[in-house]
Design a protein around this motif. Sequence first.
Motif, mmCIF file in Angstrom:
data_model
loop_
_atom_site.group_PDB
_atom_site.id
_atom_site.type_symbol
_atom_site.label_atom_id
_atom_site.label_comp_id
_atom_site.label_asym_id
_atom_site.label_seq_id
_atom_site.Cartn_x
_atom_site.Cartn_y
_atom_site.Cartn_z
ATOM 1 N N ALA A 1 9.224 -10.067 -17.024
ATOM 2 C CA ALA A 1 9.428 -10.347 -15.317
ATOM 3 C C ALA A 1 9.731 -9.120 -14.920
ATOM 4 O O ALA A 1 9.780 -8.176 -15.214
ATOM 5 N N GLY A 2 9.172 -9.368 -12.969
ATOM 6 C CA GLY A 2 8.826 -7.967 -12.875
ATOM 7 C C GLY A 2 9.090 -7.972 -11.330
ATOM 8 O O GLY A 2 9.605 -8.606 -10.649
ATOM 9 N N ILE A 3 9.724 -6.670 -10.994
ATOM 10 C CA ILE A 3 9.922 -6.761 -9.451
ATOM 11 C C ILE A 3 9.299 -5.202 -8.527
ATOM 12 O O ILE A 3 9.347 -4.648 -10.073
ATOM 13 N N CYS A 4 9.354 -4.592 -7.577
ATOM 14 C CA CYS A 4 8.787 -4.307 -7.453
ATOM 15 C C CYS A 4 8.927 -4.091 -5.604
ATOM 16 O O CYS A 4 8.596 -4.839 -5.063
ATOM 17 N N ALA A 5 8.915 -2.745 -5.297
ATOM 18 C CA ALA A 5 9.591 -2.487 -3.456
ATOM 19 C C ALA A 5 7.546 -2.668 -2.799
ATOM 20 O O ALA A 5 7.145 -2.114 -3.151
ATOM 21 N N PHE A 6 8.159 -3.035 -1.622
ATOM 22 C CA PHE A 6 6.758 -2.422 -0.311
ATOM 23 C C PHE A 6 7.430 -2.104 0.832
ATOM 24 O O PHE A 6 8.413 -2.165 1.333
ATOM 25 N N PRO A 7 6.303 -1.523 1.387
ATOM 26 C CA PRO A 7 6.623 -0.871 2.550
ATOM 27 C C PRO A 7 6.757 -1.642 3.849
ATOM 28 O O PRO A 7 7.737 -1.342 4.755
ATOM 29 N N ASP A 8 6.799 -3.013 3.598
ATOM 30 C CA ASP A 8 6.442 -3.769 4.885
ATOM 31 C C ASP A 8 6.184 -4.813 4.410
ATOM 32 O O ASP A 8 5.596 -5.212 3.407
ATOM 33 N N MET A 9 6.622 -6.165 5.154
ATOM 34 C CA MET A 9 5.988 -7.182 4.594
ATOM 35 C C MET A 9 4.583 -7.823 4.929
ATOM 36 O O MET A 9 4.507 -8.015 4.181
ATOM 37 N N ALA A 10 3.867 -7.391 5.845
ATOM 38 C CA ALA A 10 2.501 -7.668 5.536
ATOM 39 C C ALA A 10 1.970 -6.564 4.080
ATOM 40 O O ALA A 10 1.297 -8.341 3.617
ATOM 41 N N SER A 11 2.526 -5.765 3.924
ATOM 42 C CA SER A 11 1.603 -5.351 2.297
ATOM 43 C C SER A 11 2.071 -6.167 1.573
ATOM 44 O O SER A 11 1.472 -6.793 0.617
ATOM 45 N N ALA A 12 3.562 -6.632 1.261
ATOM 46 C CA ALA A 12 4.246 -7.968 0.718
ATOM 47 C C ALA A 12 3.540 -9.101 0.120
ATOM 48 O O ALA A 12 2.390 -9.516 -0.951
ATOM 49 N N VAL A 13 2.755 -9.322 1.406
ATOM 50 C CA VAL A 13 2.598 -10.992 1.487
ATOM 51 C C VAL A 13 0.665 -10.224 1.179
ATOM 52 O O VAL A 13 0.498 -11.441 0.637
ATOM 53 N N GLY A 14 0.084 -9.219 1.525
ATOM 54 C CA GLY A 14 -0.950 -9.271 1.355
ATOM 55 C C GLY A 14 -1.210 -8.918 -0.441
ATOM 56 O O GLY A 14 -2.680 -9.108 -0.514
ATOM 57 N N ALA A 15 -0.632 -7.860 -0.798
ATOM 58 C CA ALA A 15 -0.437 -8.507 -2.751
ATOM 59 C C ALA A 15 -0.807 -9.525 -3.050
ATOM 60 O O ALA A 15 -1.244 -10.265 -4.022
ATOM 61 N N VAL A 16 0.116 -10.621 -2.760
ATOM 62 C CA VAL A 16 0.391 -12.031 -3.143
ATOM 63 C C VAL A 16 -1.266 -12.673 -2.676
ATOM 64 O O VAL A 16 -1.492 -13.331 -3.843
ATOM 65 N N GLN A 17 -1.652 -12.508 -1.588
ATOM 66 C CA GLN A 17 -2.875 -12.771 -1.286
ATOM 67 C C GLN A 17 -3.904 -12.591 -2.376
ATOM 68 O O GLN A 17 -4.727 -12.978 -3.099
ATOM 69 N N GLN A 18 -3.841 -11.317 -2.503
ATOM 70 C CA GLN A 18 -5.202 -10.729 -3.311
ATOM 71 C C GLN A 18 -4.519 -10.845 -4.434
ATOM 72 O O GLN A 18 -5.762 -11.491 -5.608
ATOM 73 N N VAL A 19 -3.482 -11.352 -5.284
ATOM 74 C CA VAL A 19 -2.993 -11.765 -6.699
ATOM 75 C C VAL A 19 -4.047 -12.931 -6.582
ATOM 76 O O VAL A 19 -4.230 -13.588 -8.092
ATOM 77 N N ILE A 20 -3.211 -14.171 -5.521
ATOM 78 C CA ILE A 20 -3.901 -15.656 -5.922
ATOM 79 C C ILE A 20 -5.212 -15.859 -6.271
ATOM 80 O O ILE A 20 -5.573 -16.008 -7.045
ATOM 81 N N GLN A 21 -6.040 -14.572 -4.679
ATOM 82 C CA GLN A 21 -7.352 -14.922 -4.677
ATOM 83 C C GLN A 21 -8.522 -14.430 -6.124
ATOM 84 O O GLN A 21 -9.396 -15.098 -6.357
#
Length: 457
Positions: free
Chosen positions: A219-239
């Motif tokens: 398991a892991g956890i990390c912080a993002f500067p804003d919501m758009a960055s976190a959601v963008g990372a999710v999209q990249q990981v899934i794609q």
Amino acid sequence: MAIDTAFTELSSFLGDRISRSKPVLEQHGGSETYFAPAPPDIVVWPLNTSEVSQIVRICNQAKLPVIPFGAGTSLEGHTSATRGGVCLDMTRMNKILRQDPGDMIVEAQAGLTREELNHDLRDLGMFFPVDPGANATLGGMAATRASGTTTVRYGSMRQNVLGMTVVLADGRIIRTGSRAAKSSSGYDLTALFLGSEGTLGVITELTLRLHGVPEEIRAGICAFPDMASAVGAVQQVIQMGIPMARIEFVDDATACAFNGYAGTEMEECPHLLVEFHGSPTVVDEASLIFDEISKDFGATGYEHASNTEDRNALWKIRHHAFYAVQSLRPGAHALVTDICVPISQLARAVEDTRAEIEASSLPGPILGHVGDGNFHAILLIDPADPNEMEQAKSLAEGMSRRALALGGTITGEHGVGMGKLHLMEEEHGDGWAIMGDIKATLDPDNILNPGKLVPQA
């Protein structure tokens, strides 16, 4: 009176497993929903499918509503007895009926909770993966076609229920599906009853697909500067097809709530909580790639843990998010709503939702299972202020309509119940009327959980 006659008939074989006590009725008249309690007239505790069949036959003859009840964790008023009737408390139907490690299948009664099931499966080296957060009953999870934190890898109840035993409105008992991995034999009745919310039949037993406990879990956890960055990372990981088992999002307000409620020391900014399953090599590679992608989106402080204690602590915090968020406004009620959108539209849906909530006067932290495009808002309301309730309902409705406009759905896992009934035609068009036709065929007197899911007579 029909209620008195039914009570007498039911008492003849249920003994002390029946009650008309006011505290018991009130306990079964609500859930974690924002709707006012609506208690039944009678509560019964069946022990097996045969008893459920007897109960439903008596209720059908008396034209009394029948409302199945599990752990009481529903959020859209699914178990509210708005027309009175008989509440079927399924919690004593909580036995494993058969374990088959060779076929990776288990058969269980509907009142067994997912945590109880997984506790009993530990010695087999297997587990049931669907994890909606709450320790819901298996029957309730099937009735709402539940999903949760692990859906991104293991699927929802739709992928993990092979068959069911169901009691129909006239008391008939049917069995859907089989123990085989697939079938092309006739209509998929299992799929029909999954997500039917107790309106077509009472689910009493389930045949479930199991999975082997992974060799390595991290398991892991990390912080993002804003919501758009976190959601963008999710999209990249899934794609990119990174084999994620969990990928959860919490916004800055939720992180703040965790700190106050659980004593964590999270930065008050958006976070992703992730988990990887597989061989040590696969987990190492997936974790490394995730770290690289998240850093590209501005993530900091990536921490991970493989030992069970630390992993459980992380997910315990996430599973208690509802209560943590409630602590931000003591005495407030929570209207919790969810939507699900295509992963390509996730960033837009989250950002637009965040902006709409911020323009209101209500606190409304956002979190969810963003790996499959599903997220929630927890809108905190002063129960003494009806204007706040109306504002919260408007925000929830705006979320649902936004999801539809983006090619998504009004609910990814909470279900419809009463809360989203008025949006069903907008999502399904004439398909909603077809759902009503199916309901009328299987339950012509509308005794099964009336007032929910389908068009109302």
